[in-house]
Design a protein around this motif. Sequence first.
Motif, mmCIF file in Angstrom:
data_model
loop_
_atom_site.group_PDB
_atom_site.id
_atom_site.type_symbol
_atom_site.label_atom_id
_atom_site.label_comp_id
_atom_site.label_asym_id
_atom_site.label_seq_id
_atom_site.Cartn_x
_atom_site.Cartn_y
_atom_site.Cartn_z
ATOM 1 N N ARG A 1 0.800 -1.138 0.054
ATOM 2 C CA ARG A 1 -0.177 0.037 -0.112
ATOM 3 C C ARG A 1 1.019 1.182 0.040
ATOM 4 O O ARG A 1 0.340 2.088 -0.527
ATOM 5 C CB ARG A 1 -0.993 0.046 1.119
ATOM 6 C CG ARG A 1 -1.819 1.113 1.125
ATOM 7 C CD ARG A 1 -2.938 1.139 2.266
ATOM 8 N NE ARG A 1 -3.763 2.148 2.211
ATOM 9 C CZ ARG A 1 -4.310 2.629 3.184
ATOM 10 N NH1 ARG A 1 -4.366 2.080 4.467
ATOM 11 N NH2 ARG A 1 -5.245 3.500 2.921
ATOM 12 N N ARG A 2 2.118 1.178 0.784
ATOM 13 C CA ARG A 2 2.849 2.311 0.632
ATOM 14 C C ARG A 2 3.370 2.942 -0.754
ATOM 15 O O ARG A 2 3.536 4.071 -1.251
ATOM 16 C CB ARG A 2 4.152 2.128 1.325
ATOM 17 C CG ARG A 2 3.901 2.131 3.072
ATOM 18 C CD ARG A 2 5.163 2.036 3.756
ATOM 19 N NE ARG A 2 5.861 0.502 3.608
ATOM 20 C CZ ARG A 2 5.375 -0.468 4.368
ATOM 21 N NH1 ARG A 2 4.442 -0.305 5.520
ATOM 22 N NH2 ARG A 2 5.906 -1.605 4.277
ATOM 23 N N GLU A 3 3.517 1.804 -1.631
ATOM 24 C CA GLU A 3 4.088 2.158 -3.086
ATOM 25 C C GLU A 3 2.644 2.692 -3.771
ATOM 26 O O GLU A 3 3.107 3.384 -4.588
ATOM 27 C CB GLU A 3 4.362 0.613 -3.709
ATOM 28 C CG GLU A 3 5.689 0.093 -3.121
ATOM 29 C CD GLU A 3 6.033 -1.152 -3.705
ATOM 30 O OE1 GLU A 3 5.343 -1.558 -4.943
ATOM 31 O OE2 GLU A 3 6.675 -1.950 -3.082
ATOM 32 N N VAL A 4 1.623 2.487 -3.478
ATOM 33 C CA VAL A 4 0.567 3.271 -4.330
ATOM 34 C C VAL A 4 -0.563 3.778 -3.093
ATOM 35 O O VAL A 4 -1.477 3.161 -3.025
ATOM 36 C CB VAL A 4 -0.234 2.105 -5.144
ATOM 37 C CG1 VAL A 4 -1.223 2.932 -6.040
ATOM 38 C CG2 VAL A 4 0.784 1.490 -6.117
ATOM 39 N N PRO A 5 -0.189 4.935 -2.661
ATOM 40 C CA PRO A 5 -0.864 5.496 -1.516
ATOM 41 C C PRO A 5 -2.598 5.884 -1.698
ATOM 42 O O PRO A 5 -3.170 5.704 -0.846
ATOM 43 C CB PRO A 5 -0.141 6.685 -1.267
ATOM 44 C CG PRO A 5 0.837 7.034 -2.131
ATOM 45 C CD PRO A 5 0.948 5.900 -2.886
ATOM 46 N N ASP A 6 -2.785 6.201 -2.900
ATOM 47 C CA ASP A 6 -4.144 6.573 -3.184
ATOM 48 C C ASP A 6 -4.895 5.130 -3.836
ATOM 49 O O ASP A 6 -6.375 5.391 -3.698
ATOM 50 C CB ASP A 6 -4.161 7.481 -4.603
ATOM 51 C CG ASP A 6 -3.453 8.703 -4.214
ATOM 52 O OD1 ASP A 6 -3.619 9.131 -2.858
ATOM 53 O OD2 ASP A 6 -3.052 9.338 -5.287
ATOM 54 N N ALA A 7 -4.261 3.767 -3.729
ATOM 55 C CA ALA A 7 -5.107 2.582 -4.075
ATOM 56 C C ALA A 7 -5.888 2.491 -2.720
ATOM 57 O O ALA A 7 -5.596 2.623 -1.608
ATOM 58 C CB ALA A 7 -4.065 1.545 -4.331
ATOM 59 N N ILE A 8 -6.996 1.833 -2.995
ATOM 60 C CA ILE A 8 -7.739 1.118 -1.837
ATOM 61 C C ILE A 8 -7.382 -0.317 -2.070
ATOM 62 O O ILE A 8 -7.800 -1.135 -2.932
ATOM 63 C CB ILE A 8 -9.262 1.241 -2.126
ATOM 64 C CG1 ILE A 8 -9.690 2.811 -2.168
ATOM 65 C CG2 ILE A 8 -10.015 0.553 -1.175
ATOM 66 C CD1 ILE A 8 -10.959 3.169 -2.448
ATOM 67 N N VAL A 9 -6.654 -0.796 -0.832
ATOM 68 C CA VAL A 9 -6.105 -2.125 -0.885
ATOM 69 C C VAL A 9 -7.058 -3.039 0.021
ATOM 70 O O VAL A 9 -7.075 -2.716 1.217
ATOM 71 C CB VAL A 9 -4.642 -2.183 -0.440
ATOM 72 C CG1 VAL A 9 -4.099 -3.373 -0.357
ATOM 73 C CG2 VAL A 9 -3.927 -1.148 -1.383
ATOM 74 N N GLY A 10 -7.307 -4.079 -0.487
ATOM 75 C CA GLY A 10 -8.116 -5.264 0.236
ATOM 76 C C GLY A 10 -7.163 -6.303 0.234
ATOM 77 O O GLY A 10 -6.079 -6.623 -0.482
ATOM 78 N N ALA A 11 -7.571 -7.392 1.322
ATOM 79 C CA ALA A 11 -6.692 -8.666 1.319
ATOM 80 C C ALA A 11 -7.671 -9.883 1.178
ATOM 81 O O ALA A 11 -8.911 -9.941 1.654
ATOM 82 C CB ALA A 11 -5.991 -8.726 2.511
ATOM 83 N N GLY A 12 -7.177 -10.764 0.400
ATOM 84 C CA GLY A 12 -8.021 -12.149 0.615
ATOM 85 C C GLY A 12 -6.976 -13.334 0.079
ATOM 86 O O GLY A 12 -5.901 -12.891 -0.382
ATOM 87 N N THR A 13 -6.945 -14.181 0.253
ATOM 88 C CA THR A 13 -8.303 -15.055 1.038
ATOM 89 C C THR A 13 -7.860 -15.124 2.432
ATOM 90 O O THR A 13 -7.090 -15.708 2.758
ATOM 91 C CB THR A 13 -8.228 -16.265 0.194
ATOM 92 O OG1 THR A 13 -8.645 -16.091 -1.023
ATOM 93 C CG2 THR A 13 -9.372 -17.184 0.775
ATOM 94 N N LEU A 14 -8.777 -14.364 3.333
ATOM 95 C CA LEU A 14 -8.360 -14.439 4.607
ATOM 96 C C LEU A 14 -9.129 -15.490 5.458
ATOM 97 O O LEU A 14 -10.458 -15.625 5.663
ATOM 98 C CB LEU A 14 -8.764 -13.344 5.403
ATOM 99 C CG LEU A 14 -8.125 -11.804 4.950
ATOM 100 C CD1 LEU A 14 -8.544 -10.453 5.408
ATOM 101 C CD2 LEU A 14 -6.559 -11.839 4.962
ATOM 102 N N LEU A 15 -8.505 -16.396 5.940
ATOM 103 C CA LEU A 15 -9.214 -17.765 6.517
ATOM 104 C C LEU A 15 -9.011 -17.759 7.742
ATOM 105 O O LEU A 15 -9.951 -18.546 8.699
ATOM 106 C CB LEU A 15 -8.289 -18.985 5.879
ATOM 107 C CG LEU A 15 -8.586 -19.288 4.494
ATOM 108 C CD1 LEU A 15 -7.757 -20.083 3.796
ATOM 109 C CD2 LEU A 15 -9.824 -19.310 3.958
ATOM 110 N N THR A 16 -8.203 -17.055 8.521
ATOM 111 C CA THR A 16 -7.797 -17.023 10.023
ATOM 112 C C THR A 16 -7.747 -15.707 10.649
ATOM 113 O O THR A 16 -7.312 -14.697 9.875
ATOM 114 C CB THR A 16 -6.347 -17.928 10.163
ATOM 115 O OG1 THR A 16 -5.315 -17.004 9.906
ATOM 116 C CG2 THR A 16 -6.457 -19.426 9.677
#
Length: 131
Positions: A1-16
């Motif tokens: 996210r630091r590299e593209v500060p204007d991006a809306i960053v999500g994460a998957g696949t969150l299992l735990t």
Amino acid sequence: RREVPDAIVGAGTLLTVEQLKAAREAGAVFGVAPGFDPAVMAAAREEGLPMCPGIATASELSQALTAGIKLVKFFPAGVYGGMKAVKALAGPFGGNVKFIPTGGVSQDNLEEYISSGASLAPNGLSGVVMI
């Protein structure tokens, strides 16, 4: 996210819970999971990380709605009936939920999802990029 500060960053696949916390620490502002895990959802609330859990059945959708979730990932959409299934699931719940179909959505059937528009997340699929 630091590299593209204007991006809306999500994460998957969150299992735990551990994966969820690591995603939050890495700068994710939302998370996605293939299923509905009450422990992961509780941790997401504690971390202040909006989550989009996966569902495939009316029972899972009911659990998500009870937990206050209004946006769900319908997964795997191709296996569970595509837009016909989305419409069937949305009906009894009175339009109180929006779906992001994944798994089996391809160039060959994308038009079916986009053209129906029924119960899909805002902006249909065009606003969602999963990497």
